[in-house]
Structure formats: C-alpha cells, structure tokens
Design a protein around this motif. Structure first.
Motif, PDB file in Angstrom:
ATOM      1  N   ARG A 198     -56.017 -65.191   9.098  1.00 44.00           N
ATOM      2  CA  ARG A 198     -56.149 -63.755   8.783  1.00 44.00           C
ATOM      3  C   ARG A 198     -55.469 -63.428   7.456  1.00 44.00           C
ATOM      4  O   ARG A 198     -55.978 -62.653   6.643  1.00 44.00           O
ATOM      5  N   LEU A 199     -54.307 -64.022   7.261  1.00 39.76           N
ATOM      6  CA  LEU A 199     -53.576 -63.769   6.009  1.00 39.76           C
ATOM      7  C   LEU A 199     -54.346 -64.336   4.814  1.00 39.76           C
ATOM      8  O   LEU A 199     -54.495 -63.665   3.788  1.00 39.76           O
ATOM      9  N   ILE A 200     -54.860 -65.540   4.961  1.00 43.51           N
ATOM     10  CA  ILE A 200     -55.599 -66.176   3.862  1.00 43.51           C
ATOM     11  C   ILE A 200     -56.851 -65.357   3.528  1.00 43.51           C
ATOM     12  O   ILE A 200     -57.189 -65.166   2.359  1.00 43.51           O
TER      13      ILE A 200
ATOM     14  N   THR B 220     -35.421 -72.016  25.495  1.00 42.32           N
ATOM     15  CA  THR B 220     -36.409 -73.102  25.492  1.00 42.32           C
ATOM     16  C   THR B 220     -37.780 -72.634  25.030  1.00 42.32           C
ATOM     17  O   THR B 220     -38.709 -73.435  24.956  1.00 42.32           O
ATOM     18  N   VAL B 221     -37.910 -71.348  24.728  1.00 48.70           N
ATOM     19  CA  VAL B 221     -39.158 -70.912  24.076  1.00 48.70           C
ATOM     20  C   VAL B 221     -39.200 -71.598  22.706  1.00 48.70           C
ATOM     21  O   VAL B 221     -38.287 -71.421  21.897  1.00 48.70           O
ATOM     22  N   PRO B 222     -40.206 -72.426  22.467  1.00 47.85           N
ATOM     23  CA  PRO B 222     -40.187 -73.221  21.220  1.00 47.85           C
ATOM     24  C   PRO B 222     -40.691 -72.424  20.014  1.00 47.85           C
ATOM     25  O   PRO B 222     -41.455 -71.472  20.180  1.00 47.85           O
ATOM     26  N   PRO B 223     -40.279 -72.829  18.804  1.00 45.09           N
ATOM     27  CA  PRO B 223     -40.907 -72.237  17.608  1.00 45.09           C
ATOM     28  C   PRO B 223     -42.401 -72.539  17.629  1.00 45.09           C
ATOM     29  O   PRO B 223     -42.824 -73.544  18.209  1.00 45.09           O
ATOM     30  N   ALA B 224     -43.169 -71.695  17.001  1.00 48.25           N
ATOM     31  CA  ALA B 224     -44.624 -71.872  17.038  1.00 48.25           C
ATOM     32  C   ALA B 224     -45.042 -73.126  16.281  1.00 48.25           C
ATOM     33  O   ALA B 224     -44.417 -73.506  15.288  1.00 48.25           O
TER      34      ALA B 224
ATOM     35  N   ARG C 217     -54.565 -68.919  13.716  1.00 50.12           N
ATOM     36  CA  ARG C 217     -55.379 -67.703  13.607  1.00 50.12           C
ATOM     37  C   ARG C 217     -54.673 -66.673  12.709  1.00 50.12           C
ATOM     38  O   ARG C 217     -55.292 -66.037  11.858  1.00 50.12           O
ATOM     39  N   ALA C 218     -53.355 -66.538  12.907  1.00 45.73           N
ATOM     40  CA  ALA C 218     -52.589 -65.584  12.100  1.00 45.73           C
ATOM     41  C   ALA C 218     -52.633 -65.982  10.622  1.00 45.73           C
ATOM     42  O   ALA C 218     -52.781 -65.143   9.732  1.00 45.73           O
ATOM     43  N   ARG C 219     -52.537 -67.298  10.374  1.00 43.88           N
ATOM     44  CA  ARG C 219     -52.553 -67.771   8.986  1.00 43.88           C
ATOM     45  C   ARG C 219     -53.913 -67.528   8.350  1.00 43.88           C
ATOM     46  O   ARG C 219     -54.016 -67.128   7.196  1.00 43.88           O
TER      47      ARG C 219
ATOM     48  N   ASP D  50     -50.510 -72.841  16.999  1.00 44.48           N
ATOM     49  CA  ASP D  50     -50.233 -71.482  17.498  1.00 44.48           C
ATOM     50  C   ASP D  50     -50.481 -70.455  16.397  1.00 44.48           C
ATOM     51  O   ASP D  50     -50.853 -69.320  16.661  1.00 44.48           O
ATOM     52  N   LEU D  51     -50.204 -70.874  15.167  1.00 49.57           N
ATOM     53  CA  LEU D  51     -50.217 -69.920  14.054  1.00 49.57           C
ATOM     54  C   LEU D  51     -51.520 -69.931  13.266  1.00 49.57           C
ATOM     55  O   LEU D  51     -51.691 -69.155  12.328  1.00 49.57           O
TER      56      LEU D  51
END
Lengths: 184, 202
Positions: free
Chosen positions: B25-27, B10-14, B21-23, B18-19
């Motif tokens: 950083r990548l950009i 039941t841990v859901p996909p992000a 900040r990570a996105r 949720d993503l």
C-alpha cells in the motif's frame, strides 16, 4: 559510504521529499516493532491496518517532519496512537476475550503449561486493569512499557507536556499495582 | 511495571510476510509521486517583481529544441517549445542517446507504469537494501540529468547510461509563474520496451 549506511530517520525523511521511494526504508526499519506494539494492543489483523495507515499518513505528512529529531519513532508511534484510539472497541474486545479465554491471538503458542498458568495469573488482572484505565493514561503507560519510549519521547509522540506524561504514568501505575494486589 | 513489560512479550515482531500488504500500500502511494524535478523560473523571478508567465510557445522562428554535444562529453538540450518529441528523440539518437520523450499539457502526467526502471526512482520496483544504503542520490536515473534553469536547458550525462538503456523524459509546462518545467527523467532497463505516454490528469 558509511554515512549512507547509518543514515538516521530524519535524513531518510529529508531525502524522501525528493525521492519518495526512500521512505520505504523507514517502513523497513520501524514497521516490524510498530506492528508488534499494535498487535499487543489490538490483535494481528487490526495491527496490519494500523501499520499501513500509520506509514501512509506519515508519508503524506513527511514534509512537516521536524528534521531536528533524528529518531522518527515518537512521530510514528504518535500517529499510531491516534489510529489505535479510533479502534478502542477492538482494544477492549481483545482484553475482554483474553480475560475469558487466556489466549492472546498474536502470541506464539507452545509455552510450558506451568509457565503459562503463572503468566495467566499475572496477565489476567493486568488485562482487567488495562481495560479500566482511561484511554489517555493507557496510551502513555503502554508507550513506555511496550514501545519503550522515554518520557520525552512519549511527550513528543502525543504532543503533551512531559509533566502530563509523568502524572498520567503515575496514575496508571497506581491502578495497575492495585489491580495486581487484588489479583493476588 | 516489569510484569506489564512481560505481558504478551511473546507476541513476535512482524515478519516481512505479515507486512507485505501494508508495504505494498505504501509503495503504491509512492508510485503516484515519482521523483520529478521542478525547474524554477530563475530568470523570471529575478527580473520581475510581479509574477510574469513566459510561455514556452513562441512564434519567432526559434527552433523548438537544440541538442549540443559538449567537449566534456555531456550533452545540452535546449527546449524552447514543447513540440515535436519524435524530432528531439532523433536529434538525441544522432549524439548516441536512445531516448523516449513526452511533452505534457499542464497538470497531466503519463499513466504508469510505462517501463521497468533501472533503479527504484520510477517506483515500479522496491529498493534493495544495498541501493538504500548507498543512497538515493547515487541512483543513475537521478544523476543522468541535470536541469539548467537558465535558458530552458537540460544537461545529459551519458556516462550514467549503460548500453541499450533508454532515457525516458517527461516534460510538462504547468504555466506556473514560479516553475518553468516539471521534468521526469528515468532510465529504462536495457532491451526492455517503453510504452507510449497516455496522458492522464495529475
């Protein structure tokens, strides 16, 4: 146009060499499930860092990607496995906390009480068993069980021979089975 | 194995939140690596076994640049010397191209962002799904310029420029025996400003 819609990972990575922004498509395609995998192993806050670091490392190394492999998941999960390996303390802390409290910090709350008790009865011994596994065996087991990679893909992800994948998986399964029997 | 697969299922996909900040950083990481065209020194490579650097600076009275309108509507810019960007902009204006030209010293780049791009190629905004599906090679910023290695020439395809958009050119000669220029070419959104180039170490 249709070939653009269905561009596989290798094509996107190839394009990103000239047009770096295209790499964001790889992120959008794989980050949600990679985050879920990392969250199951480390909890949500560590998972976000693992996802960010995985894609940054992948972006920097994209020139070395073997474009004969259309699916980049083994590559990405391999990078993530290394990063998770560096956070082993967080992983063991999560399993220990779960064993104590029965709560995983990333799970959606609200499951029915009876179901929850049944789940706990199975999951607690599993968490104990995962904690007792060798890290290398745990990586293989969870890449198969939670990331749903095939043996070949796990071998590619961890840069180990398929035979090693099979033996680690076998050893881990036996330990898990024993743990569940004892749990009963 | 089934019990393990079901564990914490039941841990859901992000979610995108949720993503985020990570996105980002990548950009940001990508932002420092905007698409640049490296123009090989084809003539030099073919002519010389030993690497020879032919500097763009010459003292022979050749004009620094020339702008030619071709019968097919394309424009050819010949750059002999990285000098007088304002003069080149004026020449381009006379053939209907609103341009912002910067010539850069070796191993420098213009600090960014200087403008809002019409597509994600400049890296100031993320792509839309449609843009990615259509393919980066169709972004107008990538089609408007074709480098012509022989003779220090750049081909401009005005059909990809919409009214009041600015063609932004950043050209650098790294004194590299294999690379003639590194050329950044983008389209800035119509009616939006382009900040002057502040060179920083690349």
């Amino acid at each position: 146009m249709t070939s653009q819609v269905d561009a596989d990972d290798a094509t996107l990575i190839g394009r990103s060499l000239d047009d770096p922004e295209v790499f964001a498509a790889l992120f959008d395609r794989h980050a949600p499930l990679l985050h879920r995998y990392a969250a199951r192993r480390l909890g949500p806050s560590e998972a976000e860092d693992v996802v960010a670091d995985t894609f940054l490392a992948a972006f920097q190394r994209r020139g070395d990607y073997d474009r004969g492999r259309p699916d980049a998941r083994p590559w990405l999960y391999g990078i993530a496995s290394n990063l998770i390996g560096k956070r082993r303390r967080a992983e063991t802390a999560l399993y220990r906390a779960y064993i104590r409290s029965g709560v995983h910090p990333a799970e959606i709350p609200g499951a029915q009480v009876e179901d929850r008790l049944d789940t706990l009865a199975v999951n607690r011994p599993l968490a104990r068993a995962l904690l007792a596994l060798k890290p290398a065996d745990r990586d293989v087991l969870l890449l198969v069980a939670w990331a749903e990679l095939s043996y070949q893909e796990v071998a590619a992800a961890l840069a180990i021979p398929p035979g090693t994948v099979a033996s680690r998986l076998n050893r881990a399964r036996i330990q898990i089975r024993h743990a569940l029997e004892e749990g009963d | 194995m089934d019990a393990l697969k079901a564990m914490w299922e039941t841990v859901p996909p992000a979610t995108p939140d949720d993503l985020a900040r990570a996105r980002r950083r990548l950009i940001e990481e990508m932002g420092g690596r905007r698409r640049l065209i490296t123009v090989p020194r084809l003539l030099v490579a073919a002519a010389a076994a030993a690497a020879v650097v032919i500097p763009l600076i010459n003292g022979l009275g050749t004009p620094a640049y020339a702008v030619t309108k071709n019968p097919d509507g394309t424009i050819t810019v010949t750059v002999n010397e990285l000098r007088d960007p304002a003069g080149l902009e004026a020449e381009l204006r006379s053939v209907g191209i609103k341009a912002d030209v910067s010539f850069l010293a070796p191993h420098t780049r213009c600090a960014g962002p200087r403008f809002a791009g019409v597509d994600p190629s400049y890296g100031t905004r993320p792509h839309t799904e449609a843009e990615l599906k259509w393919g980066a090679e169709h972004w107008r910023s990538l089609q408007v310029i074709k480098a012509i290695p022989a003779g220090h020439r750049i081909g401009i395809h005005p059909e990809y420029i919409r009214p009041d958009e600015t063609l932004v050119l950043e050209i650098r000669d790294d004194q590299n025996p294999k690379v003639l220029w590194t050329l950044g070419a983008w389209l800035a959104e119509a009616g939006t400003p382009v900040k002057p180039c502040t060179p920083v170490k690349d």
